[in-house]
Motif scaffolding. Sequence first.
Motif, short mmCIF file in Angstrom:
data_model
loop_
_atom_site.label_atom_id
_atom_site.label_comp_id
_atom_site.label_asym_id
_atom_site.label_seq_id
_atom_site.Cartn_x
_atom_site.Cartn_y
_atom_site.Cartn_z
N TRP A 199 0.96 -1.22 -0.19
CA TRP A 199 -0.05 -0.02 -0.08
C TRP A 199 0.85 1.43 -0.04
O TRP A 199 0.53 2.35 -0.64
N VAL A 200 1.91 1.28 0.73
CA VAL A 200 2.82 2.46 0.89
C VAL A 200 3.57 2.64 -0.44
O VAL A 200 3.67 3.67 -1.00
N ALA A 201 3.92 1.43 -1.14
CA ALA A 201 4.73 1.36 -2.36
C ALA A 201 3.64 2.20 -3.46
O ALA A 201 4.37 2.89 -4.31
N ASP A 202 2.56 1.46 -3.43
CA ASP A 202 1.53 1.83 -4.38
C ASP A 202 1.33 3.60 -4.27
O ASP A 202 1.14 4.17 -5.42
N THR A 203 1.31 3.94 -3.07
CA THR A 203 0.97 5.39 -2.94
C THR A 203 2.08 6.14 -3.72
O THR A 203 2.02 7.27 -4.42
N LEU A 204 3.34 5.68 -3.59
CA LEU A 204 4.67 6.38 -3.93
C LEU A 204 4.95 6.15 -5.50
O LEU A 204 5.86 6.53 -5.70
N GLU A 205 4.13 5.31 -6.11
CA GLU A 205 4.33 5.06 -7.42
C GLU A 205 3.24 5.42 -8.31
O GLU A 205 2.13 4.57 -8.43
N PRO A 206 3.28 6.73 -8.82
CA PRO A 206 1.92 7.18 -9.67
C PRO A 206 1.66 6.34 -10.89
O PRO A 206 2.78 5.90 -11.69
N ASP A 207 0.48 6.29 -11.30
CA ASP A 207 0.17 5.74 -12.65
C ASP A 207 0.55 6.74 -13.74
O ASP A 207 0.85 7.70 -13.45
N ALA A 208 0.78 6.16 -14.97
CA ALA A 208 1.11 6.93 -16.00
C ALA A 208 0.30 7.99 -16.18
O ALA A 208 -1.14 7.83 -16.22
N GLY A 209 0.85 9.32 -16.26
CA GLY A 209 -0.46 10.62 -16.34
C GLY A 209 -1.00 10.97 -15.03
O GLY A 209 -1.67 11.96 -15.06
N GLN A 210 -0.59 10.45 -13.79
CA GLN A 210 -1.21 10.82 -12.91
C GLN A 210 -0.98 12.29 -12.42
O GLN A 210 -1.70 13.01 -11.95
N ALA A 211 0.42 12.36 -12.41
CA ALA A 211 0.83 13.84 -12.16
C ALA A 211 0.28 15.00 -13.03
O ALA A 211 0.00 16.15 -12.57
N ALA A 212 0.25 14.40 -14.37
CA ALA A 212 -0.69 15.51 -15.45
C ALA A 212 -1.91 15.73 -14.91
O ALA A 212 -2.24 16.96 -15.07
N ALA A 213 -2.58 14.63 -14.40
CA ALA A 213 -4.04 14.98 -14.14
C ALA A 213 -4.18 15.52 -12.80
O ALA A 213 -5.23 16.12 -12.68
N PHE A 214 -3.10 15.82 -12.16
CA PHE A 214 -3.20 16.59 -10.93
C PHE A 214 -3.01 18.08 -11.12
O PHE A 214 -3.68 18.98 -10.28
N THR A 215 -2.50 18.37 -12.30
CA THR A 215 -1.90 19.60 -12.55
C THR A 215 -3.24 20.78 -12.56
O THR A 215 -3.03 21.83 -11.88
N ARG A 216 -4.24 20.66 -13.12
CA ARG A 216 -5.19 21.54 -13.52
C ARG A 216 -5.93 22.12 -11.86
O ARG A 216 -6.10 23.18 -11.70
N ASN A 217 -6.23 21.24 -11.08
CA ASN A 217 -7.03 21.56 -9.72
C ASN A 217 -6.16 21.14 -8.69
O ASN A 217 -6.61 21.56 -7.62
N GLY A 218 -5.02 20.51 -8.72
CA GLY A 218 -4.42 20.28 -7.46
C GLY A 218 -3.01 21.12 -7.13
O GLY A 218 -2.84 21.27 -5.95
N SER A 219 -2.70 21.66 -8.25
CA SER A 219 -1.74 22.57 -8.14
C SER A 219 -1.79 23.69 -6.95
O SER A 219 -0.83 24.20 -6.38
N PRO A 220 -3.10 24.21 -6.98
CA PRO A 220 -3.34 25.25 -6.16
C PRO A 220 -3.15 24.98 -4.59
O PRO A 220 -2.87 25.62 -3.77
#
Length: 380
Positions: free
Chosen positions: A282-303
């Motif tokens: 579970w810890v390892a899974d949290t720290l290994e994003p799926d492909a595109g996960q960081a890009a999916a975060f950018t619009r609403n998560g960056s603030p």
Amino acid sequence: MSAEAVTLENWMRPPHNVVGYQRVRELIPTAVVSRGEGPAFELVPGGPEPRLHGLDQGTRTDALVVLHRGRLVHERYENGMRPGTRHLCMSVSKSITATAVGSVIASGALSPDDDVCAIVPEFRGTGLEGATVRHVLDMRTGTREDITTLDLQRAYYATCLWAPPSSFPESPGEDEDSRSHLWRLTQVRPHGGDFEYRSTLTCVLGILAERATGLRVPELISHHLWRGLGAEYDAEITVDRSGNALADIGVCCTARDLARLGEVLRRGGLRPDGTRVVPEGWVADTLEPDAGQAAAFTRNGSPWLTLPGAYYRNQWWVAAPRDRGGVYLALGIHGQLLFVHERAELVIAKFSSWPEPWNDNLARASIQACMDISSDIWEN
């Protein structure tokens, strides 16, 4: 501020929230999250005192616990707080709930690939149709957040018993309990797209886990997390008139026990004595994003989390994946925080009572101070 001055009407507003967040069960029904039997794992003092970069006073702290390599290197309490005082976690509750669900997933009772409606058929015909548990965990469903105005929020708090009975005429104010609005969720975009932070999805996660295990949320967190954690105190979680726990915002615990959770996660899910608490995967899974996960975060998560490459997974805010140090946070309004930096071997638990729910300057200062403390330790 005297305890007598704090009421159900004012407990979330300054200056009353300074006391209110420490006295939740005197105002709102709560359920016990039992620590079980046996000793707590000891937080042994030792090691050099860290430079705090303003984290203690500059960010309106009620309680602060700092662990380095599992040792207690700093502890501070303000505003009547003590080591045994429970404090409302707000949305740090999301990460606590999801971590317990991680053990449910490891047990095989639930899978990230499961269809939400296959587990809870009542969601058929709602905006959650076609969504998976993974979409819920990562807040990437295509559902709309319904509680979008101050009036609707007040009405929702009334149904949660966090406020006096609502005088607002909108239908959410007439809901039977805190879950009623979930059956009205609508879909506005495809599932699996952009991240969008929505408390409703942690409530959905709680329902999914309850159906998968037969345990209500307080018992689930106790059985799958708190009993194994080596917590010093029982936690508690607020419940509505139907006994539904607020899995998203309702957990109350001590700063030391929150730090213990961070330390167990930093150790890959193990207590210092080697007892497995959280599945390593579970810890390892949290720290290994799926492909595109960081890009999916950018619009609403960056603030919320401004660090480059950040993402949201398993209801944790991840500032850096494991190959870049392993840095992740649980965040809650009014200044609640749990910070874990694996490479620096650092854990920081912080409770606050900010006068407003979210203050960008205070939030960024708090997170940056944690990163600066990590840098001091890492470089030395």
